[in-house]
Design a protein around this motif. Structure first.
Motif, PDB file in Angstrom:
ATOM      1  N   LEU A  59      45.004  30.112  23.546  1.00 50.67           N
ATOM      2  CA  LEU A  59      44.835  28.680  23.775  1.00 50.67           C
ATOM      3  C   LEU A  59      44.978  28.332  25.263  1.00 50.67           C
ATOM      4  N   LEU A  60      45.964  28.909  25.917  1.00 47.02           N
ATOM      5  CA  LEU A  60      46.177  28.637  27.338  1.00 47.02           C
ATOM      6  C   LEU A  60      45.025  29.165  28.190  1.00 47.02           C
ATOM      7  N   PHE A  61      44.391  30.243  27.720  1.00 46.72           N
ATOM      8  CA  PHE A  61      43.308  30.839  28.496  1.00 46.72           C
ATOM      9  C   PHE A  61      42.095  29.919  28.579  1.00 46.72           C
ATOM     10  N   ALA A  62      41.995  28.999  27.644  1.00 49.78           N
ATOM     11  CA  ALA A  62      40.869  28.067  27.672  1.00 49.78           C
ATOM     12  C   ALA A  62      40.850  27.252  28.966  1.00 49.78           C
ATOM     13  N   ALA A  63      42.002  27.087  29.605  1.00 46.76           N
ATOM     14  CA  ALA A  63      42.074  26.293  30.836  1.00 46.76           C
ATOM     15  C   ALA A  63      41.279  26.934  31.958  1.00 46.76           C
ATOM     16  N   GLY A  73      33.586  37.468  33.239  1.00 42.75           N
ATOM     17  CA  GLY A  73      34.849  38.206  33.273  1.00 42.75           C
ATOM     18  C   GLY A  73      35.939  37.518  32.480  1.00 42.75           C
ATOM     19  N   SER A  74      35.970  36.195  32.527  1.00 37.17           N
ATOM     20  CA  SER A  74      36.968  35.445  31.768  1.00 37.17           C
ATOM     21  C   SER A  74      36.768  35.613  30.271  1.00 37.17           C
ATOM     22  N   LEU A  75      35.516  35.625  29.836  1.00 40.87           N
ATOM     23  CA  LEU A  75      35.229  35.824  28.415  1.00 40.87           C
ATOM     24  C   LEU A  75      35.653  37.222  27.954  1.00 40.87           C
ATOM     25  N   VAL A  76      35.489  38.219  28.813  1.00 36.33           N
ATOM     26  CA  VAL A  76      35.937  39.570  28.474  1.00 36.33           C
ATOM     27  C   VAL A  76      37.449  39.592  28.266  1.00 36.33           C
ATOM     28  N   ALA A  77      38.194  38.989  29.212  1.00 37.69           N
ATOM     29  CA  ALA A  77      39.649  38.958  29.076  1.00 37.69           C
ATOM     30  C   ALA A  77      40.075  38.147  27.854  1.00 37.69           C
ATOM     31  N   VAL A  82      40.853  46.419  27.880  1.00 40.64           N
ATOM     32  CA  VAL A  82      39.775  45.426  27.975  1.00 40.64           C
ATOM     33  C   VAL A  82      40.252  44.192  28.740  1.00 40.64           C
ATOM     34  N   GLN A  83      41.462  43.737  28.431  1.00 41.21           N
ATOM     35  CA  GLN A  83      42.016  42.581  29.144  1.00 41.21           C
ATOM     36  C   GLN A  83      42.142  42.875  30.639  1.00 41.21           C
ATOM     37  N   SER A  84      42.596  44.075  30.968  1.00 38.20           N
ATOM     38  CA  SER A  84      42.724  44.466  32.372  1.00 38.20           C
ATOM     39  C   SER A  84      41.365  44.524  33.054  1.00 38.20           C
ATOM     40  N   THR A  85      40.343  44.931  32.317  1.00 33.69           N
ATOM     41  CA  THR A  85      38.986  44.967  32.872  1.00 33.69           C
ATOM     42  C   THR A  85      38.517  43.561  33.239  1.00 33.69           C
ATOM     43  N   GLY A  86      38.729  42.621  32.322  1.00 39.98           N
ATOM     44  CA  GLY A  86      38.347  41.239  32.617  1.00 39.98           C
ATOM     45  C   GLY A  86      39.101  40.681  33.807  1.00 39.98           C
ATOM     46  N   LEU A  96      42.032  37.492  21.844  1.00 42.35           N
ATOM     47  CA  LEU A  96      41.653  37.219  20.456  1.00 42.35           C
ATOM     48  C   LEU A  96      41.775  38.474  19.597  1.00 42.35           C
ATOM     49  N   ALA A  97      41.449  39.646  20.171  1.00 48.81           N
ATOM     50  CA  ALA A  97      41.572  40.903  19.425  1.00 48.81           C
ATOM     51  C   ALA A  97      43.043  41.205  19.113  1.00 48.81           C
ATOM     52  N   LEU A  98      43.923  40.991  20.081  1.00 52.56           N
ATOM     53  CA  LEU A  98      45.357  41.196  19.835  1.00 52.56           C
ATOM     54  C   LEU A  98      45.883  40.235  18.771  1.00 52.56           C
ATOM     55  N   LEU A  99      45.371  39.007  18.787  1.00 53.89           N
ATOM     56  CA  LEU A  99      45.765  38.028  17.775  1.00 53.89           C
ATOM     57  C   LEU A  99      45.322  38.475  16.383  1.00 53.89           C
TER      58      LEU A  99
END
Length: 426
Positions: A201-205, A105-109, A136-140, A114-117
């Motif tokens: 970058l922050l999501f990597a945490a 789920g985290s990878l989906v979000a 897609v982000q909301s799904t994750g 990354l797509a928005l970037l």
């Protein structure tokens, strides 16, 4: 007495003050568990990025379209996946290894960030692409949120679950304040791409925290995820008044007393349309939540959580009602902050009831429903507030909604003695 050293009166008072302060301060015992500590820090850091992106997306959509209607469509793009995949994700969380599901789920979000970037870097300016990425982000998020909360009772002893929930909600409240403030600076100096890059970058945490979790295989009877499994979870809720009431009181609180949709009108009517006043109003509930979280040591020691919920939600409604008739900005903000404090305590107790009352094989589904209620309740409140303000005016819509909330939650508490008498275990 001669020969015996006497502690000065001031020293005794100082020691008593320090003891009471320690008892009132946020309970940090859950942080001694490394897996939970990583999960909390990862969630807190990534949520700042999530809020940063939420502000950037709204600003970008308006810049592309010049239409508030398109900005409003971000609501359904978020809510529909939250409802559908929140219920489904909760059912899946009860049937599969939870660590793996959290990573997926985290990878989906993360892919949505990354797509928005990439879209911002490309300069395409396609609003449909942005709406799809938000969905897609909301799904994750819908998949990972119930999993994270279902994991907590597996990592910590029962007596620390309430403290862990307080820390989670405190981290979320800090993110709700810090994310939008950071967004203002980032958008002014770096633009949309910089905002999405920081989010990625922050999501990597949170990904790191998920990878480091122990294996969390399902316990008890395993039901195949699907509509039948979701229906089993809903039947479980309907058949247990204590669990059902934990949802009912939250819907009452949000649907009748949430004043968020009235902030722009209040700002225009009383504070000359000041952006500073609007900013303070928008941050006031989260400020109160942060303050309550920092002094929440007592929350986990309350055993009569059912009666406690009735009281704090009634107080939430009354403070919101008072804010609706208050004059000075500082008083409105202070009353809303008090309401935010009561709301945090309510959220902690409701979450704790779900995590400790239900068996492990039901926790994922209950967390899925919890997330749907938490996401949907404020939006119902926005609709209620806007409709009643249009029909009856600002003050009746704002103050009247708070008073109705207080009356209804007290009536609900009286009508369901089992909930009012519920006592936490552990």
């Amino acid at each position: 007495m001669p020969g015996i050293a006497q502690e000065p009166h001031g020293g005794r008072m100082s020691g008593l003050f320090r003891t009471r302060l320690r008892r009132a301060a946020v309970d940090t015992r859950p942080l001694r568990t490394p897996a939970y500590r990583r999960l909390l820090l990862g969630q807190g850091v990534s949520f700042i990025g999530f809020q940063l992106t939420a502000v950037a997306v709204s600003a970008q959509v308006y810049a592309i379209t010049g239409s508030s209607l398109w900005v409003g469509l971000l609501g359904p793009a978020n809510l529909i996946p939250l409802v559908v995949f929140g219920l489904w994700g909760g059912a899946v969380a009860d049937a599969v290894e939870r660590r793996r599901l959290l990573i997926i789920g985290s990878l989906v979000a993360w892919s949505a960030s990354l797509a928005l970037l990439a879209h911002a870097w490309s300069g395409l300016g396609n609003v449909y692409f942005i709406l799809a990425a938000v969905a897609v982000q909301s799904t994750g998020f819908a998949v990972t949120s119930p999993v994270r909360y279902a994991i907590i009772p597996r990592l910590l002893p029962t007596e620390q679950v309430a403290a862990a929930n307080t820390l989670n909600f405190l981290a979320g409240s800090i993110g709700t304040v810090a994310g939008p403030l950071l967004a203002g600076v980032v958008l002014a100096r770096g633009g949309y791409a910089t905002a999405y890059l920081l989010d990625a970058l922050l999501f990597a945490a949170v990904l790191y925290a998920a990878v480091r979790l122990p294996r969390l295989a399902p316990l008890g009877d395993i039901a195949r995820p699907g509509l039948r499994s979701v229906a089993d979870g809903l039947r479980y809720i309907a058949g247990r008044p204590i669990v059902m009431m934990s949802f009912v009181v939250d819907i009452i609180a949000m649907a009748f007393a949430m004043p968020r949709a009235l902030y722009p009108e209040l700002t225009a009517d009383r504070f000359g349309g000041s952006p500073v006043a609007f900013g303070w109003l928008s941050a006031s509930l989260a400020i109160g939540s942060v303050a309550a979280g920092l002094f929440s040591g007592w929350v986990g020691r309350v055993r009569r959580q059912g009666a406690g919920l009735v009281v704090v939600i009634a107080l939430w409604g009354l403070t919101v009602a008072a804010a609706g008739v208050a004059g000075p900005l500082w008083l409105v903000v202070a009353l809303l902050a008090a309401g935010g404090a009561f709301d945090l305590v309510s959220a902690v107790w409701r979450q704790t009831i779900l995590q400790t009352y239900a068996p492990d094989e039901m926790r994922g589904r209950l967390q899925g429903v919890f997330m749907v209620v938490v996401a949907g309740g404020p939006r119902l409140g926005d609709l209620r507030a806007g409709a009643t303000a249009g029909a009856f005016g600002l003050v009746p819509a704002w103050a009247g909604g708070g008073l109705i909330c207080a009356v209804l939650v007290l009536a609900a508490g009286l009508a369901v003695p089992a909930f009012r008498r519920y006592q936490a275990t552990g």
